[in-house]
Design a protein around this motif. Structure first.
Motif, mmCIF file in Angstrom:
data_model
loop_
_atom_site.group_PDB
_atom_site.id
_atom_site.type_symbol
_atom_site.label_atom_id
_atom_site.label_comp_id
_atom_site.label_asym_id
_atom_site.label_seq_id
_atom_site.Cartn_x
_atom_site.Cartn_y
_atom_site.Cartn_z
ATOM 1 N N VAL A 250 -7.495 -16.215 -45.175
ATOM 2 C CA VAL A 250 -7.063 -17.097 -43.966
ATOM 3 C C VAL A 250 -6.746 -16.658 -42.711
ATOM 4 N N ARG A 251 -7.585 -17.144 -41.736
ATOM 5 C CA ARG A 251 -7.307 -17.023 -40.192
ATOM 6 C C ARG A 251 -6.002 -16.709 -39.912
ATOM 7 N N LEU A 252 -5.613 -15.776 -38.872
ATOM 8 C CA LEU A 252 -4.213 -15.690 -38.313
ATOM 9 C C LEU A 252 -4.548 -15.949 -36.920
ATOM 10 N N ILE A 253 -3.402 -16.939 -36.290
ATOM 11 C CA ILE A 253 -3.596 -16.929 -34.699
ATOM 12 C C ILE A 253 -2.225 -16.327 -34.186
ATOM 13 N N THR A 254 -2.604 -15.378 -33.340
ATOM 14 C CA THR A 254 -1.552 -14.817 -32.598
ATOM 15 C C THR A 254 -1.726 -14.907 -31.382
ATOM 16 N N PRO A 255 -0.695 -14.869 -30.441
ATOM 17 C CA PRO A 255 -0.649 -14.905 -28.973
ATOM 18 C C PRO A 255 -1.271 -13.855 -28.316
ATOM 19 N N GLU A 256 -1.361 -12.552 -28.982
ATOM 20 C CA GLU A 256 -1.886 -11.502 -28.394
ATOM 21 C C GLU A 256 -3.373 -11.377 -28.514
ATOM 22 N N GLN A 257 -3.937 -11.968 -29.534
ATOM 23 C CA GLN A 257 -5.215 -12.029 -29.756
ATOM 24 C C GLN A 257 -6.117 -13.303 -29.377
ATOM 25 N N GLU A 258 -5.233 -14.488 -29.377
ATOM 26 C CA GLU A 258 -5.800 -15.670 -28.883
ATOM 27 C C GLU A 258 -4.886 -16.457 -27.932
ATOM 28 N N PRO A 259 -4.568 -15.950 -26.550
ATOM 29 C CA PRO A 259 -3.743 -16.363 -25.844
ATOM 30 C C PRO A 259 -4.245 -17.817 -25.286
ATOM 31 N N GLY A 260 -3.176 -18.745 -25.353
ATOM 32 C CA GLY A 260 -3.771 -20.134 -24.994
ATOM 33 C C GLY A 260 -4.644 -20.930 -26.020
ATOM 34 N N TYR A 261 -4.512 -20.546 -27.279
ATOM 35 C CA TYR A 261 -5.416 -21.196 -28.050
ATOM 36 C C TYR A 261 -5.287 -22.764 -28.191
ATOM 37 N N LEU A 262 -6.219 -23.465 -28.254
ATOM 38 C CA LEU A 262 -6.367 -24.912 -28.225
ATOM 39 C C LEU A 262 -7.109 -25.210 -29.610
ATOM 40 N N PRO A 263 -6.369 -26.176 -30.070
ATOM 41 C CA PRO A 263 -6.873 -26.848 -31.468
ATOM 42 C C PRO A 263 -8.327 -27.296 -31.372
#
Length: 287
Positions: A250-263
């Motif tokens: 399963v994918r991890l969504i972290t602020p460091e790797q993906e700042p400003g992530y949008l769905p």
């Protein structure tokens, strides 16, 4: 806003606890931790339990989420009360049955029963599965929702979840770095739609596929790979029509790797559930 720390357990009613126990151990590969009265408690990791089957209505489901402290639990109860949501504190006996220090219960807008708990017990001993299915732990649940747009608002604005992706109107919600711990699928039912356990690798998924077919267990989706979370998966039918899932990667969504992530928005299509071409035989996943 209430901040959910982690998903903790699922409690399921069943008319046949013995049959459900055999399934949880022999098919899913969970450890029978203990029996208490007409209930069986199962372990999948270092927690005291992550699944309970109790004698009762098979439509009686409760999902437990952990909060960090008693102060957060009290604040959560006040916030829910201010939102005109009926909240009930667990009695000492009910807390003992859940192996928690304290909890409150309420129902989400779709009617699903939710526990918010603090100081849940850990196992104290190493998890020892009934057979080697490769399970590393209980990870997420799918919930039924007659109105996913309405329920997404509740889970994000009241319970602090974040939308990772959507398939049609169905949101996949995270409460930590894991792509999703809750998914809301269109359905006229109430309660849990499926229960997920993570396994170590795709090898465990494929071994399960052969093992379950040989045992005559109905496979309802997969093997496949979700384009949303990136997880490889296998779904199969359990007692009282409950669907279980193994997944890995399963994918991890972290602020460091993906700042400003949008769905991301995926269409309600078979390809949005599986990028390998498997087609689901699950009502809530069908186009």
């Amino acid at each position: 806003m209430i901040n959910l720390w982690d998903i903790r357990y699922v409690r399921l009613g069943t008319p046949d606890v013995e049959a459900a126990t055999r399934y949880a151990c022999d098919v899913v590969g969970l450890e029978l931790g203990r029996r208490e009265g007409k209930a069986a408690y199962f372990r999948s990791d270092d927690r005291d339990h992550t699944l309970v089957y109790f004698e009762g209505d098979p439509q009686d489901h409760t999902i437990g989420f952990e909060l960090r402290s008693m102060e957060e639990l009290q604040a959560a109860a006040s916030a829910l009360d201010a939102a005109h949501i009926e909240v009930r504190a667990g009695t000492a006996d009910e807390c003992a049955r859940r192996a928690v220090g304290a909890y409150v219960n309420f129902r989400d807008p779709n009617g699903s029963s939710i526990d918010l708990v603090v100081r849940p017990h850990h196992g104290g001993t190493r998890h020892w599965p009934s057979h080697d299915a490769g399970i590393t732990g209980f990870s997420h649940i799918g919930l039924c929702s007659a109105n996913p747009v309405r329920d997404e608002t509740f889970w994000t604005q009241t319970l602090g979840a974040k939308v990772s992706d959507r398939i049609g109107t169905a949101p996949l919600l995270r409460i930590d770095e894991v792509h999703h711990k809750i998914a809301l699928f269109p359905s006229q039912r109430v309660g849990v739609q499926h229960i997920n356990h993570q396994v170590e690798s795709v090898d465990d998924i494929m071994r399960a596929w052969y093992r379950l077919q040989k045992a005559g267990v109905r496979i309802v989706f997969g093997p496949g790979r979700h384009p949303t979370s990136g997880a490889m998966f296998l779904y199969f039918e359990g007692p009282d029509g409950m669907v279980y899932e193994y997944s890995s990667g399963v994918r991890l969504i972290t602020p460091e790797q993906e700042p400003g992530y949008l769905p991301r928005q995926f269409p309600m299509a078979d390809s949005s559930f599986c990028m390998w071409g498997s087609k689901p035989d699950i009502a809530e996943f069908k186009v």
